[in-house]
Scaffold this motif. Structure first.
Motif, PDB file in Angstrom:
ATOM      1  N   MET A   1       0.824  -1.204   0.116  1.00 52.66           N
ATOM      2  CA  MET A   1      -0.052   0.015  -0.046  1.00 52.66           C
ATOM      3  C   MET A   1       1.025   1.082  -0.056  1.00 52.66           C
ATOM      4  SD  MET A   1      -2.855   1.135   2.727  1.00 52.66           S
ATOM      5  CE  MET A   1      -2.756  -0.331   3.651  1.00 52.66           C
ATOM      6  N   SER A   2       0.426   2.428  -0.821  1.00 48.80           N
ATOM      7  CA  SER A   2       1.308   3.601  -0.844  1.00 48.80           C
ATOM      8  C   SER A   2       0.207   4.604  -0.563  1.00 48.80           C
ATOM      9  CB  SER A   2       1.871   3.552  -2.070  1.00 48.80           C
ATOM     10  OG  SER A   2       1.043   3.941  -3.221  1.00 48.80           O
ATOM     11  N   LEU A   3       0.975   5.870  -0.346  1.00 51.92           N
ATOM     12  CA  LEU A   3       0.212   6.928  -0.303  1.00 51.92           C
ATOM     13  C   LEU A   3      -0.571   7.130  -1.522  1.00 51.92           C
ATOM     14  CD1 LEU A   3       2.772   9.551   1.332  1.00 51.92           C
ATOM     15  CD2 LEU A   3       1.046   8.050   2.358  1.00 51.92           C
ATOM     16  N   GLN A   4      -0.494   6.679  -2.535  1.00 50.31           N
ATOM     17  CA  GLN A   4      -1.265   6.714  -3.893  1.00 50.31           C
ATOM     18  C   GLN A   4      -2.665   6.563  -3.614  1.00 50.31           C
ATOM     19  OE1 GLN A   4       0.063   8.295  -6.765  1.00 50.31           O
ATOM     20  NE2 GLN A   4       2.048   8.396  -5.971  1.00 50.31           N
ATOM     21  N   ASP A  75      12.056   5.451  12.022  1.00 50.26           N
ATOM     22  CA  ASP A  75      10.883   4.678  11.449  1.00 50.26           C
ATOM     23  C   ASP A  75       9.953   4.191  12.624  1.00 50.26           C
ATOM     24  OD1 ASP A  75      11.348   4.745   8.737  1.00 50.26           O
ATOM     25  OD2 ASP A  75      12.546   2.768   8.783  1.00 50.26           O
ATOM     26  N   GLY A  76       9.921   5.030  13.792  1.00 48.72           N
ATOM     27  CA  GLY A  76       8.955   4.764  14.589  1.00 48.72           C
ATOM     28  C   GLY A  76       7.897   5.800  14.605  1.00 48.72           C
ATOM     29  N   PRO A  77       6.998   5.635  15.864  1.00 47.22           N
ATOM     30  CA  PRO A  77       6.000   6.538  15.887  1.00 47.22           C
ATOM     31  C   PRO A  77       6.624   7.964  16.444  1.00 47.22           C
ATOM     32  CG  PRO A  77       5.853   5.190  17.697  1.00 47.22           C
ATOM     33  CD  PRO A  77       6.921   4.492  16.848  1.00 47.22           C
ATOM     34  N   LEU A 120      -0.405   5.995  10.046  1.00 45.91           N
ATOM     35  CA  LEU A 120       0.276   5.099   8.786  1.00 45.91           C
ATOM     36  C   LEU A 120       1.477   4.332   9.209  1.00 45.91           C
ATOM     37  CD1 LEU A 120      -0.024   7.735   5.964  1.00 45.91           C
ATOM     38  CD2 LEU A 120      -1.515   5.896   6.242  1.00 45.91           C
ATOM     39  N   GLN A 121       2.077   4.829   9.978  1.00 42.98           N
ATOM     40  CA  GLN A 121       3.602   4.196  10.747  1.00 42.98           C
ATOM     41  C   GLN A 121       3.336   2.757  10.973  1.00 42.98           C
ATOM     42  OE1 GLN A 121       4.661   3.315  14.032  1.00 42.98           O
ATOM     43  NE2 GLN A 121       6.516   2.731  13.067  1.00 42.98           N
ATOM     44  N   PRO A 122       2.261   2.292  11.844  1.00 45.23           N
ATOM     45  CA  PRO A 122       2.093   0.903  12.178  1.00 45.23           C
ATOM     46  C   PRO A 122       1.884  -0.069  11.144  1.00 45.23           C
ATOM     47  CG  PRO A 122       0.752   1.961  13.514  1.00 45.23           C
ATOM     48  CD  PRO A 122       1.395   3.087  12.775  1.00 45.23           C
ATOM     49  N   LYS A 123       1.525   0.581   9.979  1.00 47.12           N
ATOM     50  CA  LYS A 123       1.134  -0.256   8.862  1.00 47.12           C
ATOM     51  C   LYS A 123       2.357  -0.259   7.738  1.00 47.12           C
ATOM     52  CE  LYS A 123      -3.887   0.881   8.861  1.00 47.12           C
ATOM     53  NZ  LYS A 123      -4.044  -0.137   9.783  1.00 47.12           N
TER      54      LYS A 123
END
Length: 145
Positions: A1-4, A75-77, A120-123
């Motif tokens: 999945m992407s921001l697109q 790359d964390g919350p 979005l970060q946990p995904k």
């Protein structure tokens, strides 16, 4: 999945993944609870890949802002919540994007960006690696001027 394929729909909390386009709109799935909704053409919808943040020199894509946050947070919350005091949010955002235009980027915008990032970060959508790849692909698709 992407921001697109990630949508922000005004009047609806959270973010949504675009699942299917129909004649009258589209079907989207909530990233919060997984429920599917139908959205009509009259709804105010924004693709996250099309959103940009004002700086004093130019507009920077939201993906680049997310990448800067991911880099800062390894790359964390985020270290702060989107519910923090406005001065705390602005100070944090200045660390991430020092050149942002404080007259055109409001604390409410910063709250949204931090909330979206933490959603979005946990995904795995806003990791440095995935955003670098996405930005590279977007750059290669850009028509030559």
């Amino acid at each position: 999945m992407s921001l697109q394929k990630i949508l922000a729909i005004s009047g609806k909390p959270g973010l949504f993944e675009l699942k299917l386009q129909t004649r009258t709109g589209f079907v989207a799935e909530s990233l919060l609870d997984g429920k599917k909704i139908t959205v009509g053409m009259r709804s105010n919808v924004s693709l996250l890949s099309e959103i940009a943040v004002y700086t004093y020199n130019e507009e920077i894509k939201l993906a680049e802002v997310f990448k800067a946050i991911a880099t800062k947070e390894n790359d964390g919350p985020t270290a702060i919540s989107h519910k923090e005091d406005n001065s705390v949010l602005v100070t944090y955002f200045r660390e991430v994007l020092p050149e942002f235009d404080e007259e055109r980027v409001y604390p409410s915008d910063i709250k949204k960006i931090i909330n979206w990032y933490n959603m979005l970060q946990p995904k795995g959508i806003v990791s440095v690696e995935s955003l670098s790849k996405e930005l590279k692909e977007a750059e290669s698709e850009k028509p030559a001027e």
